[in-house]
Design an enzyme around this catalytic site. Structure first.
Site, PDB file in Angstrom:
ATOM      1  N   ARG A   1       0.823  -1.219   0.000  1.00  0.00           N
ATOM      2  CA  ARG A   1       0.000   0.000   0.000  1.00  0.00           C
ATOM      3  C   ARG A   1       0.857   1.268   0.000  1.00  0.00           C
ATOM      4  NH1 ARG A   1      -5.129   1.003   1.030  1.00  0.00           N
ATOM      5  NH2 ARG A   1      -5.497  -1.050   1.963  1.00  0.00           N
TER       6      ARG A   1
ATOM      7  N   GLY B   1     -18.777   4.861   5.783  1.00  0.00           N
ATOM      8  CA  GLY B   1     -20.196   4.588   6.002  1.00  0.00           C
ATOM      9  C   GLY B   1     -20.792   3.711   4.930  1.00  0.00           C
TER      10      GLY B   1
ATOM     11  N   GLU C   1     -11.957 -10.566  -4.530  1.00  0.00           N
ATOM     12  CA  GLU C   1     -11.782  -9.588  -5.604  1.00  0.00           C
ATOM     13  C   GLU C   1     -11.292 -10.271  -6.872  1.00  0.00           C
ATOM     14  OE1 GLU C   1     -10.339  -5.637  -3.049  1.00  0.00           O
ATOM     15  OE2 GLU C   1      -9.130  -6.435  -4.676  1.00  0.00           O
TER      16      GLU C   1
END
Length: 570
Positions: A28, A56, A90
């Site tokens: 990352r 959210g 994924e």
């Protein structure tokens, strides 16, 4: 029969150019971060989970949407990638999307041996064992079985990924990460962006045509087929061809959209330019060298027969151009498709093996919707404008270009101005498309803008905006504000490279204004854009003080100079 809804879903406007799948624990803040920034710097819209998932929102849902709405995927496969169930999920979805749509999938093996991924050995074996042990502890038998089924899907996906080849990091650019990253960015830029054509918004009434052409493209034929779209200028042939191209090019191994064939053919080097553009598109070379037409033909022949291609030739207007197309059919690989757009259906009479398709004008409902988007930025007009809008719709007779131009020219105007404009419209014969388009020209606020438009129409269409401003500012034009005014009237537009563009009908309208200054004597016109007229005036010595600008090929000028020297010095 394939439904239009399913066709349109496959032609979705992707939200992202690239989706990055990676293990955050490994890359990352290092490799993937540098790769992400390189892709962004190349102008590629890139999905990275920490950048694109809003707080959210359901993370799983957002990731799935990101995968499905991406034009391509990069999987950065590192040592801990297979330890993440999220990453493996994924990967399964990415491969499903890749198999169904043939979008680009590029695996990067970051210090992982592809053979370990293929055979699920080494660190990959450890990761799979880790998941199996975890799933075996599940008490519920049904859930445990579902989890073990998931592992099988992961194993299949891992094998498929390794079989794609991809880039093992140590084997690319001697392992220098900066070079690897730039190579990846270049690949993505070439394969993802070059084939996607820019489209105008508010596409109305094209659904049936798109469905018919797409069904032809997907008919599974192994022969090389030609499909010709024909209709009046401004009816939307190019728009439909672009939409169909964007929707289907990923079903082919390469493609090229050659725009404005008619315009190029008027240039002395036009055919070579088109050959260079075609060769560049199908070979992925930026500036292929072509010495002459025969050299171009030989190189195109060598490039065509290896892959199934989708080729679009836009605005063909000469039989010789179609002869060239049909002459190349035997060079194409099986299953290749050629789409031709033309204004003149009579050009097709000599060619039997060609599917013909007429593009019709819009019906009244679609006309009103298209006009409303450009006049009011809504799908229907305000109640007080309905009557006047319908009068304009009647005059435009379903011609999309006229609806767009007139809608934009009246946007924001008061009702009394509309009434005046409509009264002017109604005295123009319906068949005179040029006169309808001239209303936008007549509405320009002063002679400076009108003269600026005529200069661009005759000499600068397709040129860089910065170049045009530099030239015309020296001619006492207020060029920047003038160009903005012309763009506001939809008489001009600029593409993503900053070049000035205009629709062919708009250009034809402007040039007709010049021609009407003296239909029979070019020497009395203010501008001569065609080299034949310029040559005639110079040869016959019929030029007058009315001429403000003239375009001429230098080769032709040398012949004139020689003839003058012979007269002066016999």
């Amino acid at each position: 029969m394939l439904k239009l809804k399913s066709l349109e879903s496959s032609a979705q406007k992707y939200s992202y150019d690239v989706f990055l799948s990676f293990s955050g624990a490994d890359t990352r803040k290092t490799f993937t971060d540098h790769l992400y920034n390189a892709l962004i710097n190349e102008g590629l819209i890139t999905f990275r989970d920490d950048e694109e998932i809003e707080k959210g929102e359901s993370i799983k849902s957002e990731l799935e949407n990101g995968i499905q709405q991406s034009r391509s995927w990069i999987v950065v496969f590192s040592k801990n990638y297979a330890f993440s169930s999220w990453c493996l999920d994924e990967l399964v979805l990415i491969l499903e999307c890749s198999n169904n749509s043939k979008r680009l999938l590029l695996p990067i093996f970051y210090h992982v041996d592809p053979s370990d991924v293929r055979k699920q050995s080494g660190c990959i074996s450890e990761a799979i064992d880790h998941h199996e042990e975890k799933f075996k502890r599940e008490v519920d038998e049904t859930k445990r079985k579902n989890m073990m089924d998931k592992i099988e899907r992961w194993r299949t996906a891992l094998t498929q990924l390794a079989d794609l080849g991809g880039m093992p990091l140590p084997n690319v650019a001697d392992g220098y990460e900066s070079k690897v990253i730039q190579k990846i960015a270049n690949i993505l830029k070439d394969k993802v962006t070059c084939n996607t054509l820019s489209m105008t918004g508010h596409l109305v009434g094209i659904g049936p045509s798109v469905q018919d052409i797409s069904l032809w493209l997907r008919n599974g034929s192994e022969t090389v087929e030609v499909f010709a779209l024909y209709g009046v200028g401004g009816v939307g042939k190019t728009t439909i061809a672009k939409y169909v191209y964007n929707m289907n090019f990923q079903l082919f191994e390469g493609g090229s959209f050659l725009e404005n064939i008619r315009e190029y053919s008027e240039r002395s080097d036009g055919l070579v330019c088109l050959q260079r553009q075609l060769l560049s598109s199908i070979s992925k070379r930026k500036s292929p060298t072509i010495k002459n037409i025969n050299d171009g033909l030989l190189k195109i022949k060598n490039a065509l027969h290896h892959r199934k291609l989708l080729i679009v030739l836009d605005d063909v207007d000469q039989v010789e151009q179609l002869d060239a197309v049909f002459g190349m059919r035997e060079w194409f690989h099986q299953g290749s498709k050629i789409i031709v757009t033309t204004r003149n259906v009579h050009l097709l009479n000599a060619f039997e093996h060609c599917t013909r398709y007429t593009i019709k004008t819009l019906n009244s409902d679609d006309s009103l919707e298209l006009f409303s988007w450009h006049a009011f930025q809504d799908n229907s007009p305000p109640e007080c404008y309905i009557e006047q809008s319908e009068r304009i719709i009647k005059q435009c007779q379903g011609l999309p270009l006229a609806l767009k131009v007139l809608g934009a020219s009246l946007r924001g105007k008061k009702l009394d101005v509309w009434r005046c404009a409509i009264e002017k419209l109604e005295i123009i014969p319906h068949c005179k498309i040029q006169k309808i388009l001239r209303i936008s020209y007549d509405s320009l606020q002063d002679d400076h803008d009108r003269d600026l438009f005529l200069e661009i129409v005759c000499f600068f269409s397709g040129e860089a905006k910065s170049f045009v401003v530099g030239i015309l500012d020296e001619c006492d034009y207020y060029t920047l504000i003038g160009i903005d005014n012309l763009i506001d009237r939809c008489l001009l537009k600029t593409d993503k490279y900053g070049n000035i563009k205009m629709h062919q009908l708009v250009q034809s309208m402007g040039r007709e204004i010049i021609r009407q200054q003296s239909p029979r004597d070019p020497g009395l016109r203010s501008r001569l854009w065609h080299y034949r007229d310029s040559l005639k005036v110079l040869k016959d010595e019929t030029g007058t003080g009315a001429i403000e600008g003239l375009a001429l090929e230098m080769k032709k000028l040398m012949h004139i100079r020689q003839s003058w020297e012979q007269k002066l010095f016999p």
